[in-house]
Design an enzyme around this catalytic site. Structure first.
Site, PDB file in Angstrom:
ATOM      1  N   GLY A  24      31.806  -2.425 -34.069  1.00  0.00           N
ATOM      2  CA  GLY A  24      31.677  -3.354 -35.183  1.00  0.00           C
ATOM      3  C   GLY A  24      31.434  -4.744 -34.656  1.00  0.00           C
ATOM      4  CB  CYS A  25      28.736  -6.937 -34.242  1.00  0.00           C
ATOM      5  SG  CYS A  25      28.450  -8.584 -33.617  1.00  0.00           S
ATOM      6  CB  ILE A  26      30.534 -10.986 -37.055  1.00  0.00           C
ATOM      7  CG1 ILE A  26      31.563 -11.652 -37.952  1.00  0.00           C
ATOM      8  CG2 ILE A  26      29.180 -11.634 -37.138  1.00  0.00           C
ATOM      9  CD1 ILE A  26      32.179 -12.864 -37.349  1.00  0.00           C
ATOM     10  NE  ARG A  28      24.065  -7.854 -35.874  1.00  0.00           N
ATOM     11  CZ  ARG A  28      23.053  -8.593 -35.450  1.00  0.00           C
ATOM     12  NH1 ARG A  28      22.081  -8.067 -34.752  1.00  0.00           N
ATOM     13  NH2 ARG A  28      22.982  -9.869 -35.744  1.00  0.00           N
TER      14      ARG A  28
END
Lengths: 78, 151
Positions: A24-26, A28
């Site tokens: 998990g990125c911010i 996407r």
């Protein structure tokens, strides 16, 4: 609600056995898949993805700032 | 209500379409403006008054009282740096004032590591037409207004 979304997104990625890694990125989910041909963009969009960006052997599913929570929900399902 | 968005960093205001990442360039999570930072180590500041609802070393979201979220992303693909060189000044859930330092970082080090240090500032889930005053090409200081978000 988020749980349901995680399940749908996972299905769109070709199911748990197709997922090598989800991060998990911010904005996407950065996903590495076993078989990119199992990717179902329409299903991902139906699950609420704002975009699907293919990047080499991986795919980014754009879900907005809840990406972190969704990623951990997906990890629970793996 | 009109919400003024402050630049989180000092640098050159740049059109979002020039950000080398399709998610930001195509405004998939929302419209906004990007700032190409000038100089080295600095603090990125909160763009609005609100609560830090999402916090990574390389990016954060401040949500206003009326539920509008502003995303600040420090460089492109900087998640791969695993937080190295980024210093958090706040914790998730903390209330911040516009202009308050949130994350210390070094755009020059990001560049040296091979990533773009550009900082997209995104009005999450907003429609492009509710934003105004988006200047590009000019120099801004951290804390200067960069655009207005009307709801």
């Amino acid at each position: 609600m988020a749980d349901d979304r995680a399940e749908k997104i996972l299905a769109g990625l070709g199911g748990a056995e197709n997922v090598i890694e989800v991060e998990g990125c911010i904005t996407r989910l950065r996903c590495e898949l076993e078989d990119m041909s199992l990717l179902d963009e329409a299903a991902l969009k139906a699950a609420g993805a704002m975009g699907v960006v293919r990047m080499g052997a991986g795919v980014q599913v754009i879900v907005g700032p809840e990406a972190d929570n969704i990623a951990s929900d997906i990890e629970d399902l793996l | 209500m009109s919400l003024e968005i402050l630049s989180p960093v000092s640098g050159k205001a740049t059109a979002m379409t020039e950000v080398p990442d399709p998610v930001f360039a195509q405004a998939m999570v929302g419209p906004g403006i990007a700032v190409l930072p000038s100089g080295g180590r600095q603090d990125a500041v909160a763009p609005v008054d609100g609560t830090v609802v999402t916090l990574h070393p390389h990016a954060f979201v401040v949500a206003t009282e009326d539920g509008r979220g502003v995303l600040v992303h420090l460089g492109i693909d900087t998640v791969k740096q695993k937080g190295e060189g980024f210093t958090l000044h706040v914790v998730k859930g903390e209330a911040v004032r516009a202009g308050q330092p949130v994350v210390g970082w070094d755009p020059d080090a990001v560049k040296a590591a091979g990533y773009s240090p550009i900082v997209p500032v995104v009005a999450l889930d907003a429609k492009a037409e509710v934003l105004s005053g988006l200047p590009t090409g000019g120099d801004v200081e951290a804390g200067d207004p960069i655009f207005t978000w009307d709801s």
